[in-house]
Scaffold this motif. Structure first.
Motif, short mmCIF file in Angstrom:
data_model
loop_
_atom_site.label_atom_id
_atom_site.label_comp_id
_atom_site.label_asym_id
_atom_site.label_seq_id
_atom_site.Cartn_x
_atom_site.Cartn_y
_atom_site.Cartn_z
N ARG A 60 0.86 -1.19 0.00
CA ARG A 60 0.00 0.00 0.00
C ARG A 60 0.89 1.24 0.00
O ARG A 60 1.05 1.92 1.00
N ALA A 61 1.51 1.49 -1.16
CA ALA A 61 2.42 2.63 -1.31
C ALA A 61 1.89 3.53 -2.42
O ALA A 61 1.48 3.05 -3.48
N TYR A 62 1.93 4.84 -2.16
CA TYR A 62 1.35 5.79 -3.09
C TYR A 62 2.31 6.93 -3.39
O TYR A 62 3.06 7.39 -2.52
N SER A 63 2.23 7.38 -4.63
CA SER A 63 2.88 8.63 -4.98
C SER A 63 2.10 9.78 -4.33
O SER A 63 0.88 9.70 -4.19
N ASN A 71 3.84 -1.50 8.83
CA ASN A 71 2.98 -2.00 7.76
C ASN A 71 1.93 -0.98 7.33
O ASN A 71 0.98 -1.33 6.64
N ALA A 72 2.07 0.25 7.75
CA ALA A 72 1.07 1.27 7.46
C ALA A 72 1.05 1.62 5.98
O ALA A 72 1.94 1.24 5.22
N ILE A 73 0.00 2.35 5.57
CA ILE A 73 0.01 2.96 4.25
C ILE A 73 1.18 3.93 4.19
O ILE A 73 1.42 4.70 5.12
N VAL A 74 1.95 3.90 3.10
CA VAL A 74 3.12 4.76 2.99
C VAL A 74 3.05 5.56 1.69
O VAL A 74 2.32 5.21 0.77
#
Length: 335
Positions: free
Chosen positions: A57-60, A292-295
């Motif tokens: 769960r990795a976002y620009s 493990n969070a959204i990053v």
């Protein structure tokens, strides 16, 4: 909250004698599902390493390069992009300044027209006189992106093999081969077929299975970039540097192929354009487990600061947080 040089810690932080070497790799137009055993076998193999965390769960922080780079290097949300650019003096990334002042040598491998001139990013990232870069290794500005990637990779590989690595080093490399037109070196493998010989969006509606053929072309360019990454990782291992180094590999944004009615990027905020690969490799001996969070991209450089022992006392300078701490500041991503 544009950065002011006066907000740096008063007492200079110093990297310890066992400070790890660090690497930051920025991959142009890499969507999350491009990371796979088929399209990126080298990076996929890297995710099997017990010291590597591949975030699902990795976002620009933006669907466009200029805002995304700002978030990566300033660890700030892109809301502050225009405010920062409006300053009379650009001091560059505060995180890079901390690395530089603490004794790190910052080596930058880049394509000058794209990575320095574009939106004046040389000054925005490295300061008015590009002083935050200890050394700028530039490819020929007339080169196409896959040839630039080849030249920059060859230079980094040569430096890994031949340089004196007694001083802690932060190496930054941009690999741009997966940008639109989706090119690869002549004679390189093209495992995804059939693909468009010429990526022309105007005529694409008249090509049978044109969207899939365009995506196959994209995946072939991704495969070529992955081969460059394999060369870098192999050289680090052969030189004995890999084991004790920290490494972040991330996309600058994704790429859409009509999943929601658009092509490329800078158009929508669906996951195809905003969800990215984000790999964190910890040095051996680093016992702290990544969260493990959204990053998102704002967490990349703060995490490298933490691996270098330079993080505590600097948190007020940026929105991003180290992923080695219990939780990032927010369990969401802003894009």
């Amino acid at each position: 909250r544009p950065f002011e040089a006066s907000t740096l810690p008063k007492s200079a932080l110093k990297a310890g004698p066992r400070a790890p070497h660090l690497f930051l790799v920025v991959l142009e137009s890499f969507r999350s599902d491009a990371l796979s055993a088929q399209s990126t076998p080298e990076l996929w193999s890297l995710t099997r390493d017990s010291q590597v965390k591949a975030y699902e769960r990795a976002y620009s922080n933006s669907n466009a390069t200029h805002n995304a780079w700002f978030s990566i290097f300033h660890a700030q949300y892109p809301l502050y992009w225009n405010a920062y650019r409006a300053q009379s003096t650009l001091n560059g990334s505060p995180l890079l300044r901390i690395f530089k002042q603490s004794g790190y040598k910052i080596q930058v491998y880049c394509q000058p027209d794209i990575n320095l001139s574009y939106f004046d990013f040389g000054r925005i990232i490295y300061g008015e006189g590009l002083e935050l870069a200890s050394s700028l290794i530039r490819s020929n500005h007339l080169m196409l992106s896959p040839d630039s990637d080849r030249e920059l990779t060859d230079r980094l590989v040569s430096d890994i093999k031949n340089d004196d690595w007694s001083q802690p080093r932060l190496s930054i490399i941009y690999l741009d081969g997966a940008h639109f037109r989706y090119l690869w070196p002549e004679g390189a493998p093209t495992p995804f077929t059939p693909y468009l010989n010429e990526p022309n969006l105007t005529t694409l509606p008249y090509v049978k299975n044109g969207v899939q053929k365009l995506k196959n072309r994209y995946l072939n360019s991704v495969y070529s970039v992955d081969q460059r990454m394999g060369e870098i990782i192999k050289t680090l291992k052969n030189k004995g540097i890999y084991e004790h180094s920290g490494l972040v590999i991330l996309g600058d944004h994704g790429e859409e192929f009509m999943e929601h009615g658009a092509f490329l990027h800078s158009r929508t905020l669906f996951e195809e354009q905003t969800r990215i690969p984000f790999l964190l490799k910890r040095p051996s001996g680093e016992k702290r487990a990544p969260t493990n969070a959204i990053v998102s991209q704002i967490h990349a450089l703060p995490t490298l600061l933490d691996l270098a022992g330079l993080y505590d006392g600097t948190e007020s300078l940026f929105e991003g947080r180290s992923l080695l701490r219990t939780r990032p500041r927010h369990d969401f991503a802003l894009t």
